[in-house]
Design an enzyme around this catalytic site. Structure first.
Site, PDB file in Angstrom:
ATOM      1  N   HIS A  33     137.030  12.518  59.662  1.00 44.00           N
ATOM      2  CA  HIS A  33     136.695  12.370  58.247  1.00 44.00           C
ATOM      3  C   HIS A  33     137.763  13.072  57.419  1.00 44.00           C
ATOM      4  CE1 HIS A  33     134.833  13.668  54.439  1.00 44.00           C
ATOM      5  NE2 HIS A  33     134.267  12.494  54.483  1.00 44.00           N
TER       6      HIS A  33
ATOM      7  N   ARG B 256     136.372  19.767  51.031  1.00 50.77           N
ATOM      8  CA  ARG B 256     135.956  21.158  50.810  1.00 50.77           C
ATOM      9  C   ARG B 256     136.109  21.920  52.116  1.00 50.77           C
ATOM     10  NH1 ARG B 256     130.592  21.567  47.744  1.00 50.77           N
ATOM     11  NH2 ARG B 256     131.420  22.920  46.121  1.00 50.77           N
TER      12      ARG B 256
ATOM     13  N   HIS C  47     134.699  25.075  53.979  1.00 51.06           N
ATOM     14  CA  HIS C  47     133.539  25.975  53.878  1.00 51.06           C
ATOM     15  C   HIS C  47     133.865  27.362  54.426  1.00 51.06           C
ATOM     16  CE1 HIS C  47     131.352  22.146  53.337  1.00 51.06           C
ATOM     17  NE2 HIS C  47     130.494  22.889  52.660  1.00 51.06           N
TER      18      HIS C  47
ATOM     19  N   GLU D 226     118.664  28.702  56.924  1.00 54.42           N
ATOM     20  CA  GLU D 226     117.954  29.969  56.842  1.00 54.42           C
ATOM     21  C   GLU D 226     116.706  29.958  57.721  1.00 54.42           C
ATOM     22  OE1 GLU D 226     118.701  28.011  54.127  1.00 54.42           O
ATOM     23  OE2 GLU D 226     120.585  29.123  53.969  1.00 54.42           O
TER      24      GLU D 226
ATOM     25  N   ASN E 126     116.573  18.772  50.673  1.00 53.78           N
ATOM     26  CA  ASN E 126     115.449  19.209  51.520  1.00 53.78           C
ATOM     27  C   ASN E 126     114.809  20.441  50.890  1.00 53.78           C
ATOM     28  OD1 ASN E 126     118.187  20.402  52.632  1.00 53.78           O
ATOM     29  ND2 ASN E 126     116.607  21.875  53.186  1.00 53.78           N
TER      30      ASN E 126
HETATM   31  I1  8IG Z   1     122.027  19.651  52.453  1.00 48.46           I
HETATM   32  O1  8IG Z   1     118.378  24.263  53.299  1.00 48.46           O
HETATM   33  C1  8IG Z   1     121.579  21.586  52.713  1.00 48.46           C
HETATM   34  N1  8IG Z   1     122.510  22.521  52.785  1.00 48.46           N
HETATM   35  N2  8IG Z   1     121.926  27.129  53.457  1.00 48.46           N
HETATM   36  N3  8IG Z   1     120.130  25.678  53.385  1.00 48.46           N
HETATM   37  C2  8IG Z   1     121.480  25.896  53.319  1.00 48.46           C
HETATM   38  N4  8IG Z   1     122.347  24.905  53.129  1.00 48.46           N
HETATM   39  C3  8IG Z   1     121.853  23.665  52.989  1.00 48.46           C
HETATM   40  C4  8IG Z   1     120.497  23.376  53.037  1.00 48.46           C
HETATM   41  C5  8IG Z   1     119.586  24.442  53.240  1.00 48.46           C
HETATM   42  N5  8IG Z   1     120.342  22.059  52.874  1.00 48.46           N
END
Ligand code: 8IG
Length: 290
Positions: A89, A110, A112, A211, A253
């Site tokens: 990608h 990006r 990270h 988390e 989410n």
């Molecule tokens: I898409 O629930 C995404 N990225 N830390 N927690 C963290 N990063 C995320 C999440 C999440 N959903």
């Protein structure tokens, strides 16, 4: 002269084999960003950009309505940019021209913090954007939400952040005021486009794991509403560079433990996909209003 400080090249093995000039502690990251901006100007034919926009997860297609494509280049052609973490990608850098004549730099690559290439590489795209002339930095991400009313697929404004990375893009005794880091003015502009845009405080974790429910509760007690793995460090660098910052999270989410269901990558992808037409229109209208 050390070739690493002067050039990169288009074969993707090249950058890897000569190393990234940002990894040389003696190098000045602002100089490398200036070189990157010059390369972007040469490759796109656009000398100056007005606005820069980083596309986070779920936002890949969201810039397609922002303007007409002027040029598109692989990010790895530009000095200091890293190879993508996900093999196959290739992140791109695009120059778009809006209907009202603004040049927008779209950063589709990006780096990270969890990739462990160091914070200089994480914020290089932002410093490069500033060096192209951009005065406004729009940062987008996909994230988990703590508010149960945020259905997966809801875009929200970032009003502030909590940086849980224990890192900073600033080097040495550089004291930068972060009051109003996420510009209240720009959030108001966004709300002229979509009046009911909600907002929240974004907590950046290192990741790449999500988390635990206990960590999500910690964020809740700290006053956070959104959890993710990007943006905060980039926003700090943008402010250091004198840019105004606008941040958007696409809540894909509910954060761990907020919903009884475990996080599903499948669900994250599906809600991101379903939100695409909505966030594309939103982003195009907001950028037009900036
Ligand atoms: I898409 O629930 C995404 N990225 N830390 N927690 C963290 N990063 C995320 C999440 C999440 N959903």
């Amino acid at each position: 002269m050390d070739i690493r400080s002067t050039s990169c090249c288009s074969s993707d093995s090249c950058c890897e084999s000569v190393g990234n000039p940002l990894d040389n502690p003696a190098a000045n990251p602002r100089d490398i960003a200036a070189q990157a901006a010059a390369q972007i100007a040469a490759a796109t034919g656009v000398a100056h950009h007005d606005i820069a926009l980083t596309l986070g997860s779920g936002w890949a297609k969201a810039a397609d309505l922002v303007g007409e494509l002027v040029a598109e280049i692989p990010a790895t052609d530009i000095i200091g940019f890293s190879k993508p973490a996900v093999e196959g990608h290739v992140g791109t850098i695009r120059s778009l021209r809006t209907p009202n004549g603004k040049n927008v730099l779209i950063i589709g690559a990006r780096t990270h913090f969890y990739e462990d290439h160091g914070v200089r590489r994480v914020v290089h795209s932002v410093r490069t954007a500033a060096a192209t002339g951009a005065k406004i930095m729009v940062l987008t991400n996909g994230a988990g939400g703590l508010k149960e009313t945020w259905e997966p697929g809801t875009p929200v404004l970032i009003s502030d952040h909590i940086n849980l990375t224990a890192s900073s893009p600033l080097e040495g005794a550089t004291f930068i005021d972060l009051t109003d880091l996420y510009s209240a003015r720009l959030r108001e502009v966004a709300r002229t486009v979509k009046a009911d845009l909600d907002e929240g405080i974004y907590a950046q974790f290192r990741g790449p794991h999500y988390e635990t429910p206990a960590e999500v509760q910690m964020v809740k007690h700290m006053g956070g509403h959104i959890v993710g793995m990007s943006t905060a460090l980039e926003a700090i660098a943008a402010r250091e560079a004198g840019m105004e910052v606008l941040g958007f999270s696409l809540i894909t989410n509910l954060a761990a433990g907020i919903s009884p269901n475990p996080l599903s990558h499948q669900e994250v992808m599906e809600s991101g996909k379903a939100a695409e037409p909505v966030i594309s229109q939103l982003l195009a209208s907001v950028v037009a209003a900036l």
